[in-house]
Write an enzyme that holds these catalytic residues in place. Structure first.
Site, PDB file in Angstrom:
ATOM      1  N   TYR A  15       0.821  -1.217   0.000  1.00  0.00           N
ATOM      2  CA  TYR A  15       0.000   0.000   0.000  1.00  0.00           C
ATOM      3  C   TYR A  15       0.852   1.262   0.000  1.00  0.00           C
ATOM      4  CZ  TYR A  15      -4.395  -2.413   0.405  1.00  0.00           C
ATOM      5  OH  TYR A  15      -5.500  -3.179   0.140  1.00  0.00           O
ATOM      6  N   TYR A 142     -14.469  -4.254   3.491  1.00  0.00           N
ATOM      7  CA  TYR A 142     -13.124  -4.700   3.119  1.00  0.00           C
ATOM      8  C   TYR A 142     -12.925  -6.095   3.705  1.00  0.00           C
ATOM      9  CZ  TYR A 142      -8.133  -5.278   2.749  1.00  0.00           C
ATOM     10  OH  TYR A 142      -6.894  -5.791   2.445  1.00  0.00           O
ATOM     11  N   ASP A 236     -17.046 -11.722   9.324  1.00  0.00           N
ATOM     12  CA  ASP A 236     -15.608 -11.491   9.163  1.00  0.00           C
ATOM     13  C   ASP A 236     -15.134 -10.697  10.380  1.00  0.00           C
ATOM     14  OD1 ASP A 236     -13.066 -10.673   8.588  1.00  0.00           O
ATOM     15  OD2 ASP A 236     -13.509  -9.872   6.588  1.00  0.00           O
ATOM     16  N   LYS A 265      -5.477 -11.406  12.204  1.00  0.00           N
ATOM     17  CA  LYS A 265      -4.967 -10.223  12.913  1.00  0.00           C
ATOM     18  C   LYS A 265      -4.658 -10.494  14.393  1.00  0.00           C
ATOM     19  CE  LYS A 265      -6.077  -6.728   9.655  1.00  0.00           C
ATOM     20  NZ  LYS A 265      -7.223  -6.363   8.844  1.00  0.00           N
TER      21      LYS A 265
HETATM   22  C1  LIG Z   1      -7.408  -6.893   7.392  1.00  0.00           C
HETATM   23  C2  LIG Z   1      -8.689  -7.524   7.087  1.00  0.00           C
HETATM   24  C3  LIG Z   1      -8.763  -8.644   6.241  1.00  0.00           C
HETATM   25  C4  LIG Z   1      -7.555  -9.184   5.519  1.00  0.00           C
HETATM   26  O1  LIG Z   1      -6.610  -9.697   6.398  1.00  0.00           O
HETATM   27  P1  LIG Z   1      -5.087  -9.867   5.907  1.00  0.00           P
HETATM   28  O2  LIG Z   1      -4.445 -10.665   6.970  1.00  0.00           O
HETATM   29  O3  LIG Z   1      -4.533  -8.472   5.795  1.00  0.00           O
HETATM   30  O4  LIG Z   1      -5.112 -10.556   4.595  1.00  0.00           O
HETATM   31  C5  LIG Z   1      -9.988  -9.248   6.060  1.00  0.00           C
HETATM   32  N1  LIG Z   1     -11.088  -8.768   6.659  1.00  0.00           N
HETATM   33  C6  LIG Z   1     -11.057  -7.701   7.475  1.00  0.00           C
HETATM   34  C7  LIG Z   1     -12.317  -7.249   8.128  1.00  0.00           C
HETATM   35  C8  LIG Z   1      -9.867  -7.026   7.699  1.00  0.00           C
HETATM   36  O5  LIG Z   1      -9.843  -5.931   8.471  1.00  0.00           O
END
Ligand SMILES: *Cc1c(COP(=O)(O)O)cnc(C)c1O
Length: 430
Positions: A15, A142, A236, A265
């Site tokens: 990015y 996202y 998610d 994360k």
């Molecule tokens: C960051 C994020 C992703 C992607 O995760 P990465 O480990 O960066 O591939 C997917 N969904 C949400 C809600 C996110 O914030």
């Protein structure tokens, strides 16, 4: 050559517009909420190093556990084999996830956790002999950077170059306060189609959209509609998971349970790359068969890496400690106070909070000015030894739970200075 120069000779950063970006900061050490650069400056990591760090950098408990694991078993193939860290982490996660979650599938990161969920949802219906393959998502969502995850994410400058290869997705608006009825109507209209496999959503907070927030009530309603129309729901929780919203998962605010949950994360406390997709028993059972083609053919070389799983276990142990839960509540209370203090500030359009996440939207003019402002805010914070990463005109705090009251006050102080600066700017511009 110093570290920055060596980097600039050969590294391409994520990015980052490599032509115009400032040289990267060389970080040599991390401890608690602090990052140390080569020159000995410290920075308060107020964004948890891109939303991953939960308990601070180099937490001794996590460091010790993974060191022990490294001396025992580094990695082993996860097809046909298993190991203690993978099983123990899955047991831990199922303790705190929505009660209907029954099976745990490992991958490497948030994007792959989403890919897995999408593929599971699509193949689930195929295995049941039904032609349902379409996905519903929020327009501003996202879900990651791989093609499937990109497809279900907002169409933006990020995804534009790949537009023709993204699969069609049915988008509905985020049901922010005052707009709930519209979203419900949009979803109801879509449910007249019979070929919808799943609805994927970021529960309560859309991170990359700019920490856009909406209520559990409306999400319950949307999930109920999906249930009535046999549309699977995928939460998610890659960003919201592990306490960010003030509870372990955003789903804990809901009365409905999702069919699948995506995690990454904070999963390892921000120490190792790991992804998890969990699902309800019924999803899993649709793949049980004597026919090979009903198998879930998906896997990654580093699936359930023992070191990463061990980091996950150690991080989980810290998360459920009363002290950590108290810290989360203390951060939320401090945010609340700061929010009240800034309410009505002339340069602030909106200020919102869910648990430990605080976001503030500055009043802005044109969009070009916008980008300049973003970079100025970013640099301003760094000069004041705070790592903040604005999303356009939105600045947010997303701290590790070990951040002290004093450190958090320093972060607030920097944001107040920014607000004052922007007020002056607006005045002189008008
Ligand atoms: C960051 C994020 C992703 C992607 O995760 P990465 O480990 O960066 O591939 C997917 N969904 C949400 C809600 C996110 O914030």
């Amino acid at each position: 050559m110093n570290l920055t120069q060596r980097d600039q000779a050969i590294i391409w950063h994520p990015y980052t517009q490599m032509q115009t970006a400032a040289p990267p900061l060389p970080i040599v050490r991390g401890e608690g909420a602090l990052l140390y650069d080569e020159a000995g400056n410290t920075y308060i990591d107020a964004i948890s190093s891109w939303w991953v760090n939960l308990h601070g950098h180099c937490h001794p408990h996590i460091t010790q556990k993974i060191t022990e694991q490294l001396n025992r078993l580094d990695h082993v193939i996860f097809a046909g084999f298993t190991h203690e860290p993978a099983v123990a982490l899955a047991e831990n996660l199922l303790q705190i996830l929505p009660a209907n979650q029954a099976k745990v599938f490992y991958s490497d990161n948030g994007s792959t956790a989403v890919e897995v969920a999408l593929k599971m949802a699509m193949q689930y219906w195929q295995n049941l002999g039904q032609t349902k393959y379409k996905i519903i998502a929020f327009r501003d969502s996202y879900h990651g950077d791989t093609f499937g995850a990109m497809s279900v994410s907002s169409r933006s400058a990020f995804t534009q170059p790949f537009q023709q290869y993204l699969f069609d997705v049915l988008f509905i608006d985020v049901p922010v306060t005052g707009r709930e009825a519209e979203t419900v109507a949009q979803l109801k209209l879509l449910t007249e189609q019979e070929d919808i496999a799943a609805f994927i959503f970021e529960p309560l907070v859309l991170g990359t959209a700019g920490m856009v927030m909406y209520s559990p009530d409306i999400l319950n309603q949307l999930m109920q509609i999906c249930k009535e129309h046999q549309i699977l729901t995928i939460a998610d929780e890659v960003m919201t998971g592990f306490g960010r919203t003030g509870r372990n998962f955003a789903c804990e605010y809901l009365s409905k349970q999702p069919d699948m949950v995506c995690l990454s994360k904070g999963l390892t406390g921000g120490v190792m790359a790991l992804g998890v997709t969990t699902c309800a028993q019924a999803i899993f059972e649709a793949f049980l068969s004597t026919e090979t083609n009903k198998t879930f053919f998906h896997g990654h070389s580093y699936t359930a890496n023992p070191i990463a799983c061990t980091a996950g276990i150690a991080s989980y142990e810290l998360l459920v400690q009363p002290q950590t839960q108290q810290n989360m509540q203390r951060i939320a209370a401090q945010h609340q106070q700061f929010k009240e203090k800034l309410n009505g500030h002339p340069s602030i359009k909106n200020i919102r909070q869910t648990g430990t996440i605080l976001a503030l939207e500055f009043n802005m003019g044109t969009t070009s000015y916008f980008n300049q402002i973003r970079n100025r805010l970013y640099n301003f914070a760094l000069q004041h030894q705070v790592l903040l990463r604005p999303l356009g005109n939105i600045i947010y705090i997303f701290p590790p739970y070990c951040i002290t009251e004093e450190q958090l006050n320093i972060v607030y102080g920097v944001i107040e200075k920014m607000s004052a600066l922007l007020t002056e700017n607006t005045d002189s511009a008008s």
